[in-house]
Scaffold this motif. Structure first.
Motif, PDB file in Angstrom:
ATOM      1  N   PRO A 168      40.125   4.799 -22.158  1.00 27.01           N
ATOM      2  CA  PRO A 168      39.229   5.607 -21.316  1.00 27.01           C
ATOM      3  C   PRO A 168      37.783   5.126 -21.374  1.00 27.01           C
ATOM      4  O   PRO A 168      37.067   5.184 -20.368  1.00 27.01           O
ATOM      5  CB  PRO A 168      39.370   7.018 -21.902  1.00 27.01           C
ATOM      6  CG  PRO A 168      40.696   7.029 -22.590  1.00 27.01           C
ATOM      7  CD  PRO A 168      40.894   5.640 -23.108  1.00 27.01           C
ATOM      8  N   LEU A 169      37.345   4.602 -22.531  1.00 24.29           N
ATOM      9  CA  LEU A 169      35.970   4.128 -22.656  1.00 24.29           C
ATOM     10  C   LEU A 169      35.729   2.816 -21.918  1.00 24.29           C
ATOM     11  O   LEU A 169      34.583   2.443 -21.672  1.00 24.29           O
ATOM     12  CB  LEU A 169      35.603   3.950 -24.140  1.00 24.29           C
ATOM     13  CG  LEU A 169      35.528   5.217 -24.987  1.00 24.29           C
ATOM     14  CD1 LEU A 169      35.149   4.869 -26.425  1.00 24.29           C
ATOM     15  CD2 LEU A 169      34.521   6.209 -24.407  1.00 24.29           C
ATOM     16  N   ALA A 170      36.811   2.113 -21.561  1.00 26.91           N
ATOM     17  CA  ALA A 170      36.668   0.824 -20.879  1.00 26.91           C
ATOM     18  C   ALA A 170      36.060   0.982 -19.491  1.00 26.91           C
ATOM     19  O   ALA A 170      35.554   0.016 -18.908  1.00 26.91           O
ATOM     20  CB  ALA A 170      38.020   0.119 -20.789  1.00 26.91           C
ATOM     21  N   ARG A 171      36.101   2.198 -18.943  1.00 26.85           N
ATOM     22  CA  ARG A 171      35.542   2.412 -17.607  1.00 26.85           C
ATOM     23  C   ARG A 171      34.009   2.475 -17.624  1.00 26.85           C
ATOM     24  O   ARG A 171      33.370   2.358 -16.588  1.00 26.85           O
ATOM     25  CB  ARG A 171      36.098   3.705 -17.017  1.00 26.85           C
ATOM     26  CG  ARG A 171      37.605   3.668 -16.742  1.00 26.85           C
ATOM     27  CD  ARG A 171      38.049   4.860 -15.911  1.00 26.85           C
ATOM     28  NE  ARG A 171      37.927   6.109 -16.662  1.00 26.85           N
ATOM     29  CZ  ARG A 171      38.915   6.631 -17.381  1.00 26.85           C
ATOM     30  NH1 ARG A 171      40.084   6.003 -17.476  1.00 26.85           N
ATOM     31  NH2 ARG A 171      38.740   7.773 -18.026  1.00 26.85           N
ATOM     32  N   GLU A 172      33.430   2.668 -18.812  1.00 29.12           N
ATOM     33  CA  GLU A 172      31.980   2.756 -18.928  1.00 29.12           C
ATOM     34  C   GLU A 172      31.361   1.355 -18.932  1.00 29.12           C
ATOM     35  O   GLU A 172      31.945   0.403 -19.450  1.00 29.12           O
ATOM     36  CB  GLU A 172      31.600   3.485 -20.226  1.00 29.12           C
ATOM     37  CG  GLU A 172      32.225   4.856 -20.392  1.00 29.12           C
ATOM     38  CD  GLU A 172      31.699   5.846 -19.366  1.00 29.12           C
ATOM     39  OE1 GLU A 172      30.543   5.691 -18.920  1.00 29.12           O
ATOM     40  OE2 GLU A 172      32.445   6.786 -19.020  1.00 29.12           O
ATOM     41  N   THR A 173      30.164   1.247 -18.352  1.00 28.26           N
ATOM     42  CA  THR A 173      29.474  -0.048 -18.367  1.00 28.26           C
ATOM     43  C   THR A 173      28.756  -0.286 -19.699  1.00 28.26           C
ATOM     44  O   THR A 173      28.528  -1.422 -20.097  1.00 28.26           O
ATOM     45  CB  THR A 173      28.458  -0.129 -17.213  1.00 28.26           C
ATOM     46  OG1 THR A 173      27.542   0.981 -17.324  1.00 28.26           O
ATOM     47  CG2 THR A 173      29.163  -0.082 -15.867  1.00 28.26           C
ATOM     48  N   ALA A 174      28.363   0.779 -20.351  1.00 25.74           N
ATOM     49  CA  ALA A 174      27.762   0.703 -21.680  1.00 25.74           C
ATOM     50  C   ALA A 174      28.211   1.929 -22.460  1.00 25.74           C
ATOM     51  O   ALA A 174      28.418   3.005 -21.884  1.00 25.74           O
ATOM     52  CB  ALA A 174      26.238   0.644 -21.597  1.00 25.74           C
ATOM     53  N   LEU A 175      28.367   1.777 -23.759  1.00 32.10           N
ATOM     54  CA  LEU A 175      28.938   2.851 -24.574  1.00 32.10           C
ATOM     55  C   LEU A 175      27.904   3.440 -25.524  1.00 32.10           C
ATOM     56  O   LEU A 175      27.049   2.723 -26.067  1.00 32.10           O
ATOM     57  CB  LEU A 175      30.109   2.314 -25.402  1.00 32.10           C
ATOM     58  CG  LEU A 175      31.272   1.674 -24.642  1.00 32.10           C
ATOM     59  CD1 LEU A 175      32.328   1.210 -25.639  1.00 32.10           C
ATOM     60  CD2 LEU A 175      31.870   2.644 -23.642  1.00 32.10           C
ATOM     61  N   ASP A 176      28.004   4.725 -25.705  1.00 33.73           N
ATOM     62  CA  ASP A 176      27.309   5.410 -26.790  1.00 33.73           C
ATOM     63  C   ASP A 176      28.282   5.398 -27.970  1.00 33.73           C
ATOM     64  O   ASP A 176      29.414   5.882 -27.860  1.00 33.73           O
ATOM     65  CB  ASP A 176      26.982   6.844 -26.365  1.00 33.73           C
ATOM     66  CG  ASP A 176      26.135   7.571 -27.397  1.00 33.73           C
ATOM     67  OD1 ASP A 176      26.417   7.422 -28.608  1.00 33.73           O
ATOM     68  OD2 ASP A 176      25.208   8.296 -27.001  1.00 33.73           O
ATOM     69  N   LEU A 177      27.868   4.810 -29.089  1.00 29.32           N
ATOM     70  CA  LEU A 177      28.771   4.663 -30.225  1.00 29.32           C
ATOM     71  C   LEU A 177      29.311   6.011 -30.700  1.00 29.32           C
ATOM     72  O   LEU A 177      30.421   6.093 -31.220  1.00 29.32           O
ATOM     73  CB  LEU A 177      28.061   3.926 -31.369  1.00 29.32           C
ATOM     74  CG  LEU A 177      28.889   3.594 -32.619  1.00 29.32           C
ATOM     75  CD1 LEU A 177      30.138   2.797 -32.257  1.00 29.32           C
ATOM     76  CD2 LEU A 177      28.045   2.841 -33.638  1.00 29.32           C
ATOM     77  N   ARG A 178      28.553   7.075 -30.471  1.00 26.67           N
ATOM     78  CA  ARG A 178      29.016   8.402 -30.885  1.00 26.67           C
ATOM     79  C   ARG A 178      30.305   8.804 -30.170  1.00 26.67           C
ATOM     80  O   ARG A 178      31.096   9.593 -30.693  1.00 26.67           O
ATOM     81  CB  ARG A 178      27.912   9.429 -30.624  1.00 26.67           C
ATOM     82  CG  ARG A 178      26.711   9.274 -31.564  1.00 26.67           C
ATOM     83  CD  ARG A 178      25.549  10.150 -31.170  1.00 26.67           C
ATOM     84  NE  ARG A 178      24.953   9.714 -29.910  1.00 26.67           N
ATOM     85  CZ  ARG A 178      23.777  10.133 -29.440  1.00 26.67           C
ATOM     86  NH1 ARG A 178      23.076  11.019 -30.153  1.00 26.67           N
ATOM     87  NH2 ARG A 178      23.307   9.688 -28.299  1.00 26.67           N
ATOM     88  N   ASP A 179      30.533   8.237 -28.968  1.00 23.42           N
ATOM     89  CA  ASP A 179      31.752   8.559 -28.228  1.00 23.42           C
ATOM     90  C   ASP A 179      32.996   7.937 -28.860  1.00 23.42           C
ATOM     91  O   ASP A 179      34.125   8.294 -28.502  1.00 23.42           O
ATOM     92  CB  ASP A 179      31.623   8.095 -26.775  1.00 23.42           C
ATOM     93  CG  ASP A 179      30.559   8.873 -26.010  1.00 23.42           C
ATOM     94  OD1 ASP A 179      30.271  10.011 -26.414  1.00 23.42           O
ATOM     95  OD2 ASP A 179      30.011   8.336 -25.026  1.00 23.42           O
ATOM     96  N   ALA A 180      32.787   6.986 -29.765  1.00 22.80           N
ATOM     97  CA  ALA A 180      33.925   6.321 -30.421  1.00 22.80           C
ATOM     98  C   ALA A 180      34.244   6.940 -31.776  1.00 22.80           C
ATOM     99  O   ALA A 180      35.100   6.425 -32.508  1.00 22.80           O
ATOM    100  CB  ALA A 180      33.622   4.831 -30.598  1.00 22.80           C
TER     101      ALA A 180
END
Length: 292
Positions: A168-180
């Motif tokens: 699901p996180l692959a759809r984001e262009t940049a990630l907030d590490l807290r989401d992982a």
């Protein structure tokens, strides 16, 4: 004061015991005691505090030991330099490699193509476990750029997040590490410098990574991500060229995750022409890598 009296003093300082020092030096204990007493008389200070059968350095002794170590190192350097001049073909550079190991084959191949007579001895070991004199050159990573007088920053590189393409996180262009925070991680083994750095970034994001697998091979990490076993931090430059089929690499917007690849060389003592040649080559190699 002469070299022999300094050698005797150093041995007593190391063992903190006259009898054991005399045994290792293979001299009579009274002779050793007289040498130390004469040295103290010459310098006008006591060098040791006596505690029962043992002795400990006092502040005067600590000063003398620091200078003694420097003098004896200089003596060793004289022998080393003369030996290397006499045996030009026997040049060896000892390298402690604690970062960027994926680049090692290309770096060594390029260096040996230009300098085939120089031997390289690679030690992949934690720097804290090696003494200063056991390595000529070290390549290591840190969360801040190295700034010592015998250190140089080679490259700054971004740490990306590698995920299975169906995450699901692959759809984001940049990630907030807290989401992982709730996801499973594939990491290097504890104690590896990259692992230490990424653990610190996770702590900055407010969690400890849930590690399901530990692996030191970038290729194996990629296969495990493809198999959906977890996600992983990936250095953007030194792990460059990784096969990204079926995985996605995403930058991290918070926190800004970077690491620094640094070069260091022995702070004290003689640096042979071979060591200086390799040091300069590593600097040039990483400068070209950064420019790509």
């Amino acid at each position: 004061m002469d070299i022999h009296s300094l050698i005797y003093f150093k041995k007593v300082a190391e063992l903190q015991h006259f009898t054991r020092a005399a045994e290792e030096l293979r001299v009579a204990q009274p002779s050793l005691s007289r040498t130390i007493s004469a040295l103290e008389t010459e310098l006008g200070v006591k060098l040791f505090d006596r505690v029962g059968k043992n002795v400990t350095l006092n502040r005067f002794g600590e000063i003398l030991l620091r200078h003694t170590n420097a003098i004896l190192q200089e003596m060793q350097d004289i022998r080393t330099e003369l030996s290397e001049e006499r045996q030009e073909g026997g040049r060896t550079v000892t390298i402690s490699l604690y970062a960027a190991s994926k680049l090692l084959p290309q770096l060594i191949t390029a260096f040996k193509a230009e300098y085939p007579s120089i031997r390289l001895q690679i030690v992949q070991e934690d720097l804290s476990k090696l003494g200063e004199g056991e390595r000529d050159i070290a390549i290591f990573s840190s969360i801040q750029p190295a700034a010592g007088e015998n250190e140089q920053l080679l490259i700054e590189e971004e740490l990306l997040m590698a995920l299975p393409e169906d995450s699901p996180l692959a759809r984001e262009t940049a990630l907030d590490l807290r989401d992982a925070a709730g996801m499973e991680f594939i990491c290097l083994h504890k104690g590896k410098s990259l692992r230490t750095i990424t653990d610190m970034y996770c702590q900055m994001a407010g969690f400890s990574p849930q590690v399901v697998l530990e692996c030191d091979s970038p290729e194996t990490v990629r296969e495990l991500i493809c198999a959906g076993m977890g996600i992983s931090f990936v250095p953007s430059i030194t792990w460059g060229g990784m096969d990204t089929r079926n995985i996605v690499l995403r930058p991290l917007s918070y926190p800004s995750c970077k690491r620094y690849i640094n070069l260091s060389w022995r702070k004290r003592g003689y640096l042979s022409p071979a060591v200086l040649t390799f040091r300069d080559f590593v600097q040039s190699y990483f400068a070209r890598l950064k420019a790509q």
